[in-house]
Design an enzyme around this catalytic site. Sequence first.
Site, PDB file in Angstrom:
ATOM      1  N   SER A 255       0.685  -1.394   0.026  1.00  0.00           N
ATOM      2  CA  SER A 255       0.072   0.242   0.085  1.00  0.00           C
ATOM      3  C   SER A 255       0.972   1.523  -0.009  1.00  0.00           C
ATOM      4  O   SER A 255       2.039   1.330   0.361  1.00  0.00           O
ATOM      5  CB  SER A 255      -0.868   0.060   1.375  1.00  0.00           C
ATOM      6  OG  SER A 255      -0.032   0.303   2.384  1.00  0.00           O
ATOM      7  N   LYS A 256       0.214   2.329  -0.418  1.00  0.00           N
ATOM      8  CA  LYS A 256       0.816   3.465  -0.445  1.00  0.00           C
ATOM      9  C   LYS A 256       1.391   4.217   0.861  1.00  0.00           C
ATOM     10  O   LYS A 256       2.404   4.795   0.890  1.00  0.00           O
ATOM     11  CB  LYS A 256      -0.152   4.768  -0.868  1.00  0.00           C
ATOM     12  CG  LYS A 256      -0.179   4.946  -2.258  1.00  0.00           C
ATOM     13  CD  LYS A 256      -0.841   6.134  -2.717  1.00  0.00           C
ATOM     14  CE  LYS A 256      -1.524   6.089  -3.984  1.00  0.00           C
ATOM     15  NZ  LYS A 256      -2.604   7.162  -4.270  1.00  0.00           N
ATOM     16  N   ARG A 257       0.894   3.660   1.841  1.00  0.00           N
ATOM     17  CA  ARG A 257       0.987   4.077   3.228  1.00  0.00           C
ATOM     18  C   ARG A 257       2.490   3.729   3.670  1.00  0.00           C
ATOM     19  O   ARG A 257       3.238   4.465   4.304  1.00  0.00           O
ATOM     20  CB  ARG A 257       0.063   3.604   4.497  1.00  0.00           C
ATOM     21  CG  ARG A 257      -0.652   4.654   4.940  1.00  0.00           C
ATOM     22  CD  ARG A 257      -1.946   4.339   5.675  1.00  0.00           C
ATOM     23  NE  ARG A 257      -2.857   3.449   4.826  1.00  0.00           N
ATOM     24  CZ  ARG A 257      -3.254   2.267   5.082  1.00  0.00           C
ATOM     25  NH1 ARG A 257      -2.957   1.635   6.184  1.00  0.00           N
ATOM     26  NH2 ARG A 257      -4.209   1.623   4.180  1.00  0.00           N
ATOM     27  N   GLY A 259       5.104   3.446   1.447  1.00  0.00           N
ATOM     28  CA  GLY A 259       6.105   3.643   0.626  1.00  0.00           C
ATOM     29  C   GLY A 259       5.607   3.814  -0.845  1.00  0.00           C
ATOM     30  O   GLY A 259       4.224   3.820  -1.099  1.00  0.00           O
TER      31      GLY A 259
END
Length: 485
Positions: A255-257, A259
């Site tokens: 997930s974006k969270r 990286g």
Amino acid sequence: MISKTIRIRFAPSPTGYLHVGGLRTALYNYLFARQNKGVFILRIEDTDRTRYVEGAVENLINTLRWAGLDFDEGPKKGGSFGPYIQSERLDIYRKYAEQLVNDGKAYYCFCTSERLEKMRDDLEGTGAFAKYDKTCLKLSQSDIEKNLAVRSTYVIRMKVPENRIIKFHDLIREEVEIASDLIDDQVLIKSDGYPTYHLANVVDDHLMKVTHVIRGEEWLPSVPKHILLYEYFGWEIPKLAHLPLLLNADRSKLSKRQGDVAVEDYKAKGYLKEGLVNFVAFLGWNPGDEREIFSLDELVKEFSLERVGKAGAIFNIEKLNWINLQHIHQKTNEDLIPILKEILSNSKYKGLNLSDEYLANVIGAMRVRINYVSGILEKSSYFFEQPQSYDENVLKKHWRQETPNQLSKLIKEYSLLQNPTKEDYETALKKTAEQLGIGAGKLIHPTRLAVSGMGEGPGLYDILFTLGKEEVIKRIETAINKIKF
Ligand code: GLU
């Protein structure tokens, strides 16, 4: 018998950027197509209008091109099975949906969203799987006609049989079984007239003569619906291969969270396409031996779906950095100039007009100290601007009362040099130290601090040579003036 041409598609939804998982899917499809002398198709699945993003298709095509994954048929490129953008194929999907209605395999549904919501809430209250309750399946032909005449909004749903086990073979997951009771009467045409993913995907894979579907594991639960649709239409099912999930280091879904997940972000940081593609190839596949560094052409030769595992693949940024560095080693300084230029043009240094020679020297000095090209800006901004501050610890350790005078002597010595080489800077510094009766270190550390603001980095004389005599002298003078006890 003439064997069938292998036709492979990458079918992304244009979300505005290409996810690294999407790059992996595209890559595996590309490798499989190329090694089988097949056709690689790009199809844009943009039937979810709520997710429409301006410019997303162009961006996607550019990113695939950047990675070197050329497609043979697709938007802008053309081909005999187009259009390759689903929003340009709406009539086709409607025709097939209506065919299913006529064949008794699908039906109109006029339920309002309020009714559906209430139904779902009631069912969830009982703990049951919240499926559509097939109310509209019971409508008589005249009810349907009446409704169609007065209501502008409706959907078309597929009939899903009860009590059936749907079995299929997946090239990676092997035998898979899903009970039809767990499948909703899937909407095929939505109230906005667009098809859902399921209908459009099956119709297009058939019409585009796709032989192998290679995609992420998150699509596995959709397969039973697709199998039913293939059966209803009487079409052959393509071979299926579902790729393992991509995970963060803590095994949660990538997930974006945790990286960057957009290929564009890695490109902007100055990861090489060769490095990123090589790394992504290993997210689920390996060659079965110790080799880790592959070019795209080598991957075409070596890749095989049989060697793709079932277990989730961990996205390990250290591994990416290491692989990328190996590919940086294979490049000359000159090869890396365009990448550095692009990074500079998107940075606060965009106004600087630095020569290729200057940039090649910067790259030469920094290339073993970075994992990606923008690491040069992160670690050695002093090649692009005067130091903004001086490292406190280095100051404390190496800047003495007598340092300014000693550096003034060095400046004098340096100003006598004509077109100095690296060696000239070194000889002049050593000579100054000798004349002063001090060790060379007493000049080296303060000089490094004065020109770079830091205590570490490439060889001092590489820095001096790259910056050039005038800049070096100016920076040492500035430091002498700025650093006060
Ligand atoms: N449009 C789907 C996606 O965004 C494609 C899934 C498939 O390949 O069938 O990934």
